[in-house]
Enzyme design. Structure first.
Site: not given
Length: 376
Positions: A71-73
């Site tokens: 997961v990232c932004a």
């Protein structure tokens, strides 16, 4: 090539308590502020910048055969990390499509109950932000309460149920998220309702949500009874549906109570908040099922994915309802509060019709947790 998982698929896993391992590659400050949570969710944070030269910083912490969701932004960095992990022999890696931005916007509908005179009540859980909204369905009509900005979700759900959205209601002027109530009413030809004391500066037409002015949904007469309950805002108005379900907006939560400071009126509104919680609500039936507009942590959620509690039980276990000394209560709700919601003043301006930024700007303004409770 690594696969992506959608926010909807991940939400079902969280709600169904499926074991889930998340590798969050955002920077540590963002991670500490706001992350994916769940009773069955394990989250490891390793900033993307630490992985640019290889995945060694996380390789020792992970099993190459276990399922991992990166997961990232916004969903770009996570794809790169997932690809790097695959190249290093990890066999079951997925990235979250759209990242935390998309996670913030997903709504998961959960059925609360069938109603006495026909129809049903649904709760829409915004897992990435802790927002809760509602739809009352009866015969061929629906009413939506405290709608989020993503109005197409409610429209699709109403279409699936074969009903027309006739009313949208905001229990108060929101400061933590952009309301979709007015837009939803415009799209569906419905009527938008707002408490008049919260609408003194609005730049649009609305119908007054006031105590004593019941709304009827459908031909089977599911009555919605507004109850004036100031404190979080001066106009906050709760709703009783079907004489059983108590929608408390941002006044009362399962594990906390609403904060009075988001319009800069804490000292003015603290007395109203106490009067609502310790007098007005006290006069109601203990058997009412409280359905708030937010929750603070995943442990407030039931096994079926809903957030609800019996009013009488909250008077026994919610710490915000146990403070007999008025001065101690006043200090609790005006001092040492959590940080205010991101962009809360600008969000209020949007909800009053005074600002209308582009869609992408609205998305950015809402990112992060809700902070409507005295204790997060």
């Amino acid at each position: 090539m690594s696969q992506s998982i959608t926010p909807k698929e991940l939400a079902r896993r969280v709600v169904n308590l499926e074991e889930t391992l998340v590798l969050d590659v955002r920077n540590t400050d963002d991670f500490d502020d706001w992350k994916i949570e769940g009773d069955s969710v394990e989250v490891i944070n390793e900033p993307y910048v630490n992985l640019l030269d290889g995945i060694d910083p996380v390789a020792e912490k992970l099993n190459k055969d276990q399922e991992i969701i990166v997961v990232c932004a916004k969903g770009r960095s996570s794809k790169m990390v997932a690809k790097m992990m695959e190249e290093e022999g990890f066999t079951n890696v997925q990235d979250l499509d759209g990242g935390m931005k998309a996670w913030s916007e997903h709504l998961e509908p959960v059925k609360i109950a069938d109603l006495n005179y026909g129809g049903s009540l649904y709760q829409f859980v915004r897992l990435g932000k802790g927002c809760l909204s509602y739809m009352v369905v009866s015969e061929n009509e629906a009413t939506v309460i405290d709608a989020n900005r993503m109005t197409n979700i409610y429209e699709r759900f109403a279409e699936e149920k074969g009903v027309t959205i006739k009313h949208t209601i905001d229990t108060h002027l929101h400061a933590d998220h952009i309301s979709g109530g007015r837009q939803l009413a415009n799209h569906t030809g419905g009527t938008y309702h707002l408490p008049p004391k919260d609408a003194r500066e609005v730049k649009f037409d609305y119908a007054s949500l006031e105590e004593g002015s019941d709304l009827t949904v459908g031909n089977t007469t599911v009555n919605v009874h507004p109850i004036y309950s100031p404190g979080h805002t001066i106009g906050s108005t709760s709703l009783i549906i079907d004489d059983q379900y108590f929608l408390t907006g941002d006044i009362l939560f399962v594990k906390s109570i609403g904060r009075p400071d988001l319009a800069g009126k804490a000292e003015d509104w603290v007395g109203d908040l106490r009067d609502t919680l310790y007098s007005r609500y006290k006069e109601l039936s203990d058997d009412l099922i409280v359905l708030p507009a937010h929750y603070s942590s995943i442990d407030e959620m039931s096994e079926k994915g809903s957030v609800a509690a019996r009013l009488g039980d909250l008077y026994r276990r919610n710490e915000g309802l146990q403070v007999e000394d008025e001065q101690v209560f006043r200090k609790m709700v005006t001092e040492n509060l959590p940080p205010q919601p991101n962009e809360h003043d600008n969000i209020r301006q949007i909800n009053m019709g005074k600002m209308n930024p582009e869609e992408e700007k609205q998305r950015e303004m809402e990112i992060g947790p809700n902070r409507c409770a005295v204790h997060g």
